[in-house]
Design an enzyme around this catalytic site. Sequence first.
Site, PDB file in Angstrom:
ATOM      1  N   CYS A  69     -85.888  62.319   8.786  1.00  0.00           N
ATOM      2  CA  CYS A  69     -85.498  63.729   8.853  1.00  0.00           C
ATOM      3  C   CYS A  69     -83.749  64.084   9.028  1.00  0.00           C
ATOM      4  O   CYS A  69     -83.547  65.097   9.159  1.00  0.00           O
ATOM      5  CB  CYS A  69     -86.148  64.691   9.813  1.00  0.00           C
ATOM      6  SG  CYS A  69     -86.461  63.654  11.506  1.00  0.00           S
ATOM      7  N   CYS A  88     -90.411  62.683  17.040  1.00  0.00           N
ATOM      8  CA  CYS A  88     -89.424  63.072  17.889  1.00  0.00           C
ATOM      9  C   CYS A  88     -89.501  62.507  19.116  1.00  0.00           C
ATOM     10  O   CYS A  88     -88.507  61.988  19.955  1.00  0.00           O
ATOM     11  CB  CYS A  88     -89.376  64.632  18.144  1.00  0.00           C
ATOM     12  SG  CYS A  88     -89.114  65.441  16.557  1.00  0.00           S
ATOM     13  N   CYS A 108     -84.217  68.954  15.257  1.00  0.00           N
ATOM     14  CA  CYS A 108     -85.185  69.820  15.544  1.00  0.00           C
ATOM     15  C   CYS A 108     -85.161  70.081  16.915  1.00  0.00           C
ATOM     16  O   CYS A 108     -84.765  69.542  17.647  1.00  0.00           O
ATOM     17  CB  CYS A 108     -86.404  69.266  14.772  1.00  0.00           C
ATOM     18  SG  CYS A 108     -87.202  68.317  15.320  1.00  0.00           S
ATOM     19  N   ASP A 110     -82.309  63.331  11.941  1.00  0.00           N
ATOM     20  CA  ASP A 110     -81.880  63.685  13.185  1.00  0.00           C
ATOM     21  C   ASP A 110     -80.966  62.549  14.043  1.00  0.00           C
ATOM     22  O   ASP A 110     -81.480  61.399  13.673  1.00  0.00           O
ATOM     23  CB  ASP A 110     -83.015  64.006  14.170  1.00  0.00           C
ATOM     24  CG  ASP A 110     -83.871  64.963  13.667  1.00  0.00           C
ATOM     25  OD1 ASP A 110     -83.352  65.670  12.797  1.00  0.00           O
ATOM     26  OD2 ASP A 110     -84.817  65.179  14.437  1.00  0.00           O
TER      27      ASP A 110
END
Lengths: 247, 155
Positions: free
Chosen positions: B61, B130, B87, B63
Site C-alpha cells: 500500500c 498495519c 492510512c 505506507d
Amino acid sequence: MSFLIVARQIKNILRSQPEAKYHTIINKYKLRNIPYNLLIKYASQGYNQKVCWKCGIERKNFSDIFCSQCNVIQMPSERDNYFKLFDIDEQFDIDSKILKDKYKNLQNNLHPDRFINRTEEEKKISENYSSLVNKAYKCLATPLKRAEHLLKLSGSSIEEKQSSVDPGFLMEMMELNEELDNNVEPEQLRQLNIKNKNELERLAQSIDECFKHQNLDEAKQFVIKMQYYTSLGNRINAKLRELGVVD
Amino acid sequence: MALNPSSNILKSLCGFCHPFKILSASYHPKVIDHYENPRNVGSLDKDDKRVGTGLVGAPACGDVMKLQIKVDESGKIVDAKFKTFGCGSAIASSSYTTEWVKGKTVDEALKLRNTEIAKELSLPPVKLHCSMLAEDAIKAALSDYRIKQKKEETS
C-alpha cells in the site's frame, strides 16, 4: 437447504449435462425461495460457456456478447483476465485510446438501462457483466493497477507481508514525505507534483521494459516503488485540493 | 452483555442516529482518536547512541513508518516518537505502539505482538497488516539500538 449445496448441485447439473438450459435450472431452484442474485451467481460459476444459456445453441465465438441465434445477452467469457475481457494484448504498454473505445463499446451494449424490458435473468447478467467491465477498465486504465494485474496473472502478486524494500529507498520516501509536510506554498506543491509525475513516468517505462523481457522479479520491485510514489502523489494532490488549487 | 463502545447494538444505533457518519463508523473510535490526536509524533536524533530507529514500509500500500525509541542507562525506554505516512490504521497503530512502549524495558518491548495492537484498536482483518507494520517498526528500532550498543561496547 444451504445455498452452497444448491450451488454445487447446479454446477453438477450444468457440468454433466451441457445441453441443460441455464434458465430452466434457475426456474427450478427459484421455487425454493433462494435469493435470486445468489442463484444467478452460483449457477453462472458452473455455467457452460459453449452453449447459449437461453436457447442452448452452440456458440461459435465465445467473446460475442449476444447469442448469434436468439440475440440474448451471454455471460462474460472471461472474469479473471481483464486483458482478455477487453480483447487486447496482455502487456503493460497498452493504447489507452483503444482501451477506452473498447470499454465504451462494451458498455454501450451491456448497460443495464438497455435491459429494462428484458427478463430478470438478462437484467442480472447485464448488471454483473457491466460492473465487471467497469472494474476491469478502472484497473487497466491505471498504470499501477495494470502492472499489479499483470503480476497477478503471472502468479507473482505483491504480498502484504512481503518484507521491506531496500532501506535507502524507504529513507528517500520518508524524506520526500517530510519535504511535502514542510511545503505549504501552492507553487512548491506544484513543483513537487511535477517531479513526482516524472518519477512515475520513469517507473512506468522501467516496468514496461521488465515485462517485455519477462523479468518479473525486477518488474515487481519497480511496481512496489510505483506504489510508494503513487501514495506520495495522492498526498500531494490532497494537499493541493485543501488549498483549493485545481490542476 | 456488556455495553462497551464496540458493541454491535451501539454501533447500529449510531448508524441510525447519524446516517451520514456511517463512512467514518467503519473505523473504531480508538483508531479515530489516535488518528486525530496522534501521540508522540516527531523525531529523535538518530545519531544519538541511546536512540534506536526503525524504518519500515508496506509494499502493498505504499505506507512508510518511522519509529524511534530512546533508552536510558537502566535499559528503560524513556521516550518514543513516530512518523507515519499512510492510512488511519497505520497511524493509529504506530501512535498506540509509542504510547505502549514508553516506560517498558527493551526486553519487554520486544514482546509486543501485532495481534495485541490489532485487538486494542479493533482493527478489521483487512487492516491487520498495519499493526504488523508497527510490530516490525518497533522490532527494527530495538535491533538498531542493540547494534549501536554492541558497537559501543566493542569500541
